[in-house]
Design a protein around this motif. Structure first.
Motif, PDB file in Angstrom:
ATOM      1  N   LEU A   1      -8.000  -0.331   9.301  1.00 35.89           N
ATOM      2  CA  LEU A   1      -7.190  -1.355   9.982  1.00 35.89           C
ATOM      3  C   LEU A   1      -8.022  -2.622  10.179  1.00 35.89           C
ATOM      4  N   GLU A   2      -9.258  -2.445  10.640  1.00 30.60           N
ATOM      5  CA  GLU A   2     -10.082  -3.613  10.943  1.00 30.60           C
ATOM      6  C   GLU A   2     -10.519  -4.339   9.675  1.00 30.60           C
TER       7      GLU A   2
ATOM      8  N   TYR B   1      -8.839  -4.614   6.962  1.00 30.32           N
ATOM      9  CA  TYR B   1      -7.700  -5.409   6.498  1.00 30.32           C
ATOM     10  C   TYR B   1      -7.560  -6.680   7.352  1.00 30.32           C
ATOM     11  N   ARG B   2      -7.625  -6.477   8.670  1.00 32.57           N
ATOM     12  CA  ARG B   2      -7.463  -7.629   9.584  1.00 32.57           C
ATOM     13  C   ARG B   2      -8.548  -8.680   9.351  1.00 32.57           C
ATOM     14  N   ASP B   3      -9.751  -8.206   9.010  1.00 31.82           N
ATOM     15  CA  ASP B   3     -10.856  -9.147   8.787  1.00 31.82           C
ATOM     16  C   ASP B   3     -10.658  -9.965   7.521  1.00 31.82           C
TER      17      ASP B   3
ATOM     18  N   PRO C   1      -5.307 -12.570   7.187  1.00 28.74           N
ATOM     19  CA  PRO C   1      -4.977 -12.969   8.557  1.00 28.74           C
ATOM     20  C   PRO C   1      -3.511 -12.726   8.939  1.00 28.74           C
TER      21      PRO C   1
ATOM     22  N   PRO D   1      -0.761  -9.677  11.070  1.00 27.35           N
ATOM     23  CA  PRO D   1      -0.757  -8.441  11.868  1.00 27.35           C
ATOM     24  C   PRO D   1      -0.750  -7.212  10.959  1.00 27.35           C
ATOM     25  N   VAL D   2      -1.558  -6.229  11.297  1.00 28.39           N
ATOM     26  CA  VAL D   2      -1.601  -4.969  10.544  1.00 28.39           C
ATOM     27  C   VAL D   2      -1.033  -3.896  11.469  1.00 28.39           C
TER      28      VAL D   2
END
Ligand code: COA
Ligand code: AMP
Length: 640
Positions: free
Chosen positions: A382-383, A385-387, A390, A392-393
């Motif tokens: 999850l992190e 992807y978020r990094d 940009p 919401p995941v």
């Protein structure tokens, strides 16, 4: 006629509360988003077995709602499907007008073969547009389809043929696995030879990629059938008419035929596209899955088309077709607004491209939300992807049985803070409770069984295909008045729910649901095996993979490498390569309770390096040392 869109201005809490306090009022309102031939007057009732059902006296046709209606509303030239196939280097777009012509003619062809409302048809196809045409043609006529994942072997197909008794099988000449051609027709012929029940016709779409199509008396050429047939209209169907049967793994060797209704499903999917996925009509939605899974049915085909979205039919993998840039390329090329995939796909991309360098080459400005489901989403994925992207995941939880999400962050209602590790909060209509062994609700942060108070909202399973007894035993009798999900988990004090994994013998391999009980039956059938157990162990890429433990018959001198090779081949042959069984560990004995039950959880805990308590019921504690030693010798799990 255009229908009213039910976009709420309520907070999640208020909206959820309404769905629980007044389920009939809540879901009746949602039916207004669809055009019914006869709108339902009876909203919630019970079937002859006392199981809740929705909109029993309503009449509709989901093929009409996904195709014809959009044409009538003036959107015939909008793209309905984008077929993107890196394995054949093809991109082909189909408008709603084109899809309607093809589907209505195929439905005419099915009619000419005597396949009509009330019949069943098996669809065994790769990820090509024809799989969608076949499903929609069935839905147009009221023929209940049963799509079988193309990666399943003939034995699995035969089980499903015998259970669903299809009048016809619709297939294609071949699938492509990265760079390998898989001829489907010989597999279909083999399955029919194995099955006790014999379908009347096999309709084959020839992809002309060079695969052999051995001829049989029952063969019908797909293209000829379509070209010779006239278009036929949609057949009005009762809301409770079975749209499809979708087989999924249970805790025995026999898969479970989940039956989906028509009206409840259409209502729930349309609702979910707007209130969960927050996708607007006309946008492009991409669920990177296979039509053979629940995600394919609900979110490649029916959901997006009900919502007049363009949907992507992707024939490829997140890596190796040709590389880890493919997902980003598809999102950029087709201006995908909302995307859905399994965490394992992101892990595969991350492994190949840890710095996310490929991402920088693509314009992802259309992407608004990334959804993940199919297995537990680890925080690192999850992190990562978020990094790198940009948006919401959003992790969310559902099952083949539910057909649509049960726990999520309802992005079309209110974007709640994300708690990594949690799949979010209960979706409207689902009263999710955590029970202990005795059916007592557990306080926050205590792990137990994830159950749902009946009635479930519209769209969930109607039952198991012609197996009322198994339906009740599997889902309804363990905790009367509640649906038993088979998953464990806990809620925190803010009502966020954390799914910790299955509490039964089902495992999740790269987002594919498989039964260890079924694999055990196959391993046990090997001549040298006296006794065996198959467990799911942690895997960095696929989430879980199966591991077989075998006790060799006394006097048998089969070498380990030979046994492992033969068992792996046997599982590939019976279930399919997708089972991903690679390792067999030979042990002297298996740990059991005094009553003879194999302690699989204990084995899992040992091999995954997790803390465990020795069950008080264990027959002989010294076996723990023996199996630990075996795992070390074979270099399995944490002993690698
Ligand atoms: N037909 C025939 N064989 C198939 C197949 C199909 N449709 N799908 C998979 N297989 C075979 C593969 O070729 C492979 O065979 P091999 O052992 O000979 O190499 C085996 O089954 C395992 O396949 P897979 O699980 O796809 O593993 P992989 O190592 O090839 O790829 C991932 C790993 C993570 C990239 C892949 O599993 C993936 O894309 N997962 C996402 C799954 C997903 O979206 N699931 C939907 C749930 S929402
Ligand atoms: P399937 O029926 O193939 O969709 O598989 C359903 C099972 O996958 C569930 O019972 C869970 O065990 C698992 N699963 C699906 N989504 C999630 C999720 N978001 N988090 C944890 N487990 C999940």
């Amino acid at each position: 006629m255009k229908n009213k869109q039910q976009i709420t201005t309520m907070s999640y809490d208020a909206f959820y509360k309404r769905s629980i306090v007044d389920p009939e009022g809540f879901w009746k309102e949602q039916t207004n988003a669809l055009e019914w031939y006869i709108p339902p007057k009876t909203i919630l009732s019970e079937d002859q077995n006392g199981y809740p059902q929705w909109f029993a006296d309503g009449e509709l046709n989901i093929c009409y709602l996904t195709i014809d209606k959009h044409i009538q509303d003036g959107y015939g030239d909008q793209i309905a499907f984008i077929y993107d196939s890196p394995v054949t280097q093809t991109i082909r777009k189909y408008t709603f007008n084109e899809v309607k012509t093809e589907v209505a003619k195929l439905a005419g062809g099915l009619t000419s073969l005597g396949i009509t409302k009330g019949d069943t048809a098996v669809i065994y196809m790769p990820m090509i547009p024809q799989v969608a045409f076949a499903m929609l043609a069935c839905a147009r006529l009221g023929v209940t389809h049963s799509v079988v994942f193309g990666g399943f072997a003939p034995h699995e197909l035969a089980i499903r043929i015998d259970d669903s008794r299809p009048k016809a099988i619709i297939t294609a000449s071949s699938g492509i696995e990265v760079d390998r051609l898989i001829a489907y027709k010989p597999l279909v012929d083999e399955a029919i030879a194995m099955a006790a029940y014999k379908p009347e016709k096999v309709i084959i779409f020839n992809r002309k990629l060079g695969a052999k199509i051995p001829f049989q008396e029952y063969d019908v050429d797909y293209e000829k059938l379509v070209s010779q047939s006239e278009e036929v209209p949609c057949v009005p169907l009762q809301s409770t008419h079975p749209l499809y049967i979708l087989y999924t793994s249970g805790t025995t060797g026999k898969p479970k035929g989940i039956v989906r209704d028509t009206g409840g499903y259409a209502t729930a999917l349309k609702f979910s596209m707007q209130h969960i996925y927050d996708v607007k009509e006309g946008e492009t939605f991409w669920a990177a899955s296979d039509m053979g899974w629940a995600v394919g049915h609900s979110y490649i085909l029916y959901g997006p088309l009900l919502n007049r979205n363009t949907t992507v039919i992707f024939e490829g993998k997140p890596i190796r077709t040709p590389d880890a840039s493919t997902y980003w390329r598809v999102m950029a090329d087709h201006k995908v607004s909302v995307m859905f995939t399994a965490p394992t796909a992101i892990r595969a991309i991350k492994k190949e491209d840890p710095e996310g360098l490929f991402i920088k080459n693509y314009d992802l400005s259309n992407l608004r939300i990334q959804f993940l489901a199919g297995e537990r989403c680890d925080v690192a994925t999850l992190e990562w992807y978020r990094d790198h992207v940009p948006v919401p995941v959003i992790d969310h939880w559902w099952q083949t049985e539910s057909g649509w999400p049960m726990i999520a962050n309802m992005m079309g209602v209110e974007y709640l803070p994300v708690k990594p590790g949690s799949a979010g909060k209960a979706v409207t209509g689902y009263q999710i409770v955590i029970f202990d062994e005795n059916g007592k609700e557990l306080p926050p942060n205590e792990e137990g069984y994830v159950v749902i108070k009946l009635p479930l909202p519209p769209g969930t399973m109607l039952g198991l295909w012609e197996d009322e007894i198994r339906f009740k035993a599997g889902y309804l009798t363990r905790f009367p008045g509640y649906y038993f999900s088979g998953d464990g988990g806990y809620k925190d004090k803010d009502d966020y729910i954390y799914i910790t994994g299955r509490v039964d013998d089902v495992i999740n391999v790269a987002g594919h649901r498989l039964s260890t009980a079924e694999m055990e039956e196959i391993v046990a059938s090997h001549n040298a095996v006296a006794e065996c157990a198959v467990i799911g162990i942690n895997d960095a890429l696929k989430g879980q993979i199966p591991l077989a433990l075998a006790v060799i018959k006394s006097g048998d001198d089969t070498e380990h490498f030979q046994l492992e090779y033969e068992v792996v081949q046997l599982v590939r042959e019976k279930i399919g390569a997708v089972a991903s069984l690679r390792n067999v560990v030979i042990v002297q004995r298996l740990p059991k309770t005094r009553s003879g039950k194999i302690l699989r959880k204990l084995l899992r805990n040992i091999v995954d390096g997790e803390k465990y308590q020795i069950p008080s019921t264990i027959d002989d504690e010294t076996i723990i040392g023996e199996v630990t030693e075996a795992f070390k010798n074979y270099g399995i799990g944490v002993f690698k």
